[in-house]
Design a protein around this motif. Structure first.
Motif, mmCIF file in Angstrom:
data_model
loop_
_atom_site.group_PDB
_atom_site.id
_atom_site.type_symbol
_atom_site.label_atom_id
_atom_site.label_comp_id
_atom_site.label_asym_id
_atom_site.label_seq_id
_atom_site.Cartn_x
_atom_site.Cartn_y
_atom_site.Cartn_z
ATOM 1 N N LEU A 1 0.815 -1.215 0.000
ATOM 2 C CA LEU A 1 0.000 0.000 0.000
ATOM 3 C C LEU A 1 0.850 1.267 0.000
ATOM 4 N N VAL A 2 1.829 1.348 0.902
ATOM 5 C CA VAL A 2 2.637 2.573 1.000
ATOM 6 C C VAL A 2 3.545 2.763 -0.217
ATOM 7 N N PRO A 3 4.359 1.783 -0.613
ATOM 8 C CA PRO A 3 5.223 2.012 -1.780
ATOM 9 C C PRO A 3 4.449 2.251 -3.069
ATOM 10 N N VAL A 4 3.338 1.522 -3.264
ATOM 11 C CA VAL A 4 2.556 1.730 -4.488
ATOM 12 C C VAL A 4 1.893 3.099 -4.467
ATOM 13 N N SER A 5 1.476 3.559 -3.290
ATOM 14 C CA SER A 5 0.900 4.910 -3.195
ATOM 15 C C SER A 5 1.915 5.965 -3.614
ATOM 16 N N LYS A 6 3.154 5.820 -3.168
ATOM 17 C CA LYS A 6 4.187 6.767 -3.565
ATOM 18 C C LYS A 6 4.456 6.695 -5.069
ATOM 19 N N LEU A 7 4.495 5.476 -5.602
ATOM 20 C CA LEU A 7 4.730 5.309 -7.036
ATOM 21 C C LEU A 7 3.606 5.920 -7.855
ATOM 22 N N PHE A 8 2.372 5.660 -7.480
ATOM 23 C CA PHE A 8 1.239 6.224 -8.208
ATOM 24 C C PHE A 8 1.215 7.746 -8.104
ATOM 25 N N GLY A 9 1.634 8.279 -6.945
ATOM 26 C CA GLY A 9 1.690 9.726 -6.812
ATOM 27 C C GLY A 9 2.723 10.356 -7.729
ATOM 28 N N GLU A 10 3.853 9.669 -7.910
ATOM 29 C CA GLU A 10 4.905 10.198 -8.772
ATOM 30 C C GLU A 10 4.521 10.169 -10.251
ATOM 31 N N ILE A 11 3.758 9.146 -10.650
ATOM 32 C CA ILE A 11 3.384 9.056 -12.067
ATOM 33 C C ILE A 11 2.011 9.662 -12.340
ATOM 34 N N GLY A 12 1.356 10.185 -11.307
ATOM 35 C CA GLY A 12 0.132 10.951 -11.502
ATOM 36 C C GLY A 12 -1.148 10.156 -11.626
ATOM 37 N N ILE A 13 -1.209 8.937 -11.097
ATOM 38 C CA ILE A 13 -2.450 8.169 -11.176
ATOM 39 C C ILE A 13 -3.001 7.848 -9.793
ATOM 40 N N PHE A 14 -2.479 8.516 -8.754
ATOM 41 C CA PHE A 14 -3.013 8.304 -7.409
ATOM 42 C C PHE A 14 -4.376 8.977 -7.308
ATOM 43 N N GLU A 15 -5.325 8.312 -6.629
ATOM 44 C CA GLU A 15 -6.714 8.753 -6.514
ATOM 45 C C GLU A 15 -7.362 8.901 -7.885
ATOM 46 N N THR A 16 -7.144 7.925 -8.739
ATOM 47 C CA THR A 16 -7.803 7.854 -10.043
ATOM 48 C C THR A 16 -8.353 6.447 -10.236
ATOM 49 N N THR A 17 -9.326 6.345 -11.132
ATOM 50 C CA THR A 17 -9.887 5.031 -11.434
ATOM 51 C C THR A 17 -8.835 4.118 -12.039
ATOM 52 N N ALA A 18 -7.982 4.669 -12.886
ATOM 53 C CA ALA A 18 -6.931 3.866 -13.513
ATOM 54 C C ALA A 18 -5.982 3.288 -12.466
ATOM 55 N N GLY A 19 -5.686 4.047 -11.428
ATOM 56 C CA GLY A 19 -4.805 3.552 -10.385
ATOM 57 C C GLY A 19 -5.415 2.387 -9.619
ATOM 58 N N VAL A 20 -6.706 2.480 -9.303
ATOM 59 C CA VAL A 20 -7.367 1.387 -8.591
ATOM 60 C C VAL A 20 -7.413 0.136 -9.460
ATOM 61 N N VAL A 21 -7.745 0.315 -10.740
ATOM 62 C CA VAL A 21 -7.795 -0.822 -11.656
ATOM 63 C C VAL A 21 -6.422 -1.469 -11.772
ATOM 64 N N LEU A 22 -5.382 -0.657 -11.926
ATOM 65 C CA LEU A 22 -4.028 -1.196 -12.063
ATOM 66 C C LEU A 22 -3.612 -1.971 -10.822
ATOM 67 N N PHE A 23 -3.950 -1.470 -9.656
ATOM 68 C CA PHE A 23 -3.601 -2.180 -8.415
ATOM 69 C C PHE A 23 -4.303 -3.531 -8.353
ATOM 70 N N HIS A 24 -5.594 -3.565 -8.661
ATOM 71 C CA HIS A 24 -6.332 -4.823 -8.619
ATOM 72 C C HIS A 24 -5.813 -5.811 -9.667
ATOM 73 N N VAL A 25 -5.450 -5.308 -10.827
ATOM 74 C CA VAL A 25 -4.929 -6.196 -11.864
ATOM 75 C C VAL A 25 -3.596 -6.787 -11.418
#
Length: 292
Positions: free
Chosen positions: A140-164
């Motif tokens: 959760l923590v490292p992926v949150s930082k990664l998604f924040g850096e690439i700009g998909i944190f708190e987006t539908t695409a980010g949730v989908v990517l995590f579940h996939v």
């Protein structure tokens, strides 16, 4: 009485008990257990069909003596609640792509691990098996930082990517083991007829693996639809999934059971409908895996 006679007597007694429990008494017991298991669902349904005043005044079982309490007003109010309706749309936009991507990618990877030769195939499969034991909470923590850096944190695409990402190891493991049980002679015959890997996968492997693929799709759909932890962290706070939206309703209003009850029931009915729609394929996949 000799030892052999005592053993035979106990065996005979055990056989009679087993025969009786396999009859009507066991069926009655299973029906009672099933009804007891369904009681919370029935209570939620009946609560969602009662007015807030009736819910506050008495329990849901009162509808059996006063059926006039039943009303669809709560569902009308629910459909007028923009937060709940938007959250249902967000949940669909997350669940459907996450399920489809896991099924498609998992099927292709499972076929590759089962029937294609490439360097390090067994070692890569061991890596996939190792990923099965990685808990979601660790990432959760490292992926949150990664998604924040690439700009998909708190987006539908980010949730989908995590579940996939977290659904693929199980998908690959399940489908690879299922595809590996397909008779080699069948695939070799198709290759002799001129079928390439793509045609072989779409015309031979996919139809034979349909029960396992359907089972995987059901599991993935239910997991993503009912998820709250990942959605609470990675989803957009302005358009959260239904699980987070219901939790926010409790936090904000606390006692608005007239919205929470129908919302919770609707969020439960949709995955149940998906399960029953593919129930035959699911049972076929489970039975095929058991036989193999």
């Amino acid at each position: 009485m000799s030892a052999d006679s005592a053993v035979k007597a106990r065996a005979s007694l055990a056989s009679r008990i087993a025969a009786r429990t396999g009859g009507g008494a066991m069926r009655v017991l299973l029906v009672l257990v099933g009804l007891f298991w369904l009681m919370p669902t029935v209570g939620l349904l009946l609560s969602s069909l009662r007015s807030p005043a009736d819910i506050t005044a008495s329990g849901w079982w009162e509808v059996f003596t006063a059926p006039a309490q039943l009303t669809t007003e709560n569902y009308t109010r629910l459909l007028q609640n923009d937060t709940i309706t938007d959250s249902l749309v967000s949940t669909v936009l997350i669940t459907v792509p996450a399920t489809v991507l896991v099924v498609v990618i998992g099927s292709l990877a499972g076929y590759a691990f089962a029937w294609m030769e490439f360097p390090g195939r067994d070692w890569w499969f061991l890596v996939v098996v190792g990923l099965l034991v990685v808990p979601v909470q660790v990432a959760l923590v490292p992926v949150s930082k990664l998604f924040g850096e690439i700009g998909i944190f708190e987006t539908t695409a980010g949730v989908v990517l995590f579940h996939v990402a977290f659904g693929l190891p199980f998908a690959i493991f399940l489908l690879r083991n299922f595809f590996a049980e397909i008779p080699r002679e069948l695939l070799e015959a198709a290759r002799l007829d001129g079928a390439g890997e793509i045609r072989l996968f779409t015309r031979v492997v996919m139809p034979l693996g349909a029960p396992a693929i359907a089972s995987l799709g059901i599991f993935q759909f239910l997991w993503v639809w009912n998820d709250m932890l990942v959605a609470l962290i990675f989803a957009d706070s302005d358009s959260p999934p239904i699980t987070v939206a219901l939790q926010q309703q409790v936090r904000q209003f606390g006692n608005n059971i007239d919205v929470l009850a129908p919302g919770a029931f609707v969020s439960m009915v949709i995955p149940l409908a998906v399960f029953f729609a593919f129930q035959r394929q699911f049972v076929s996949g489970v039975m095929a895996g058991a036989v193999k």
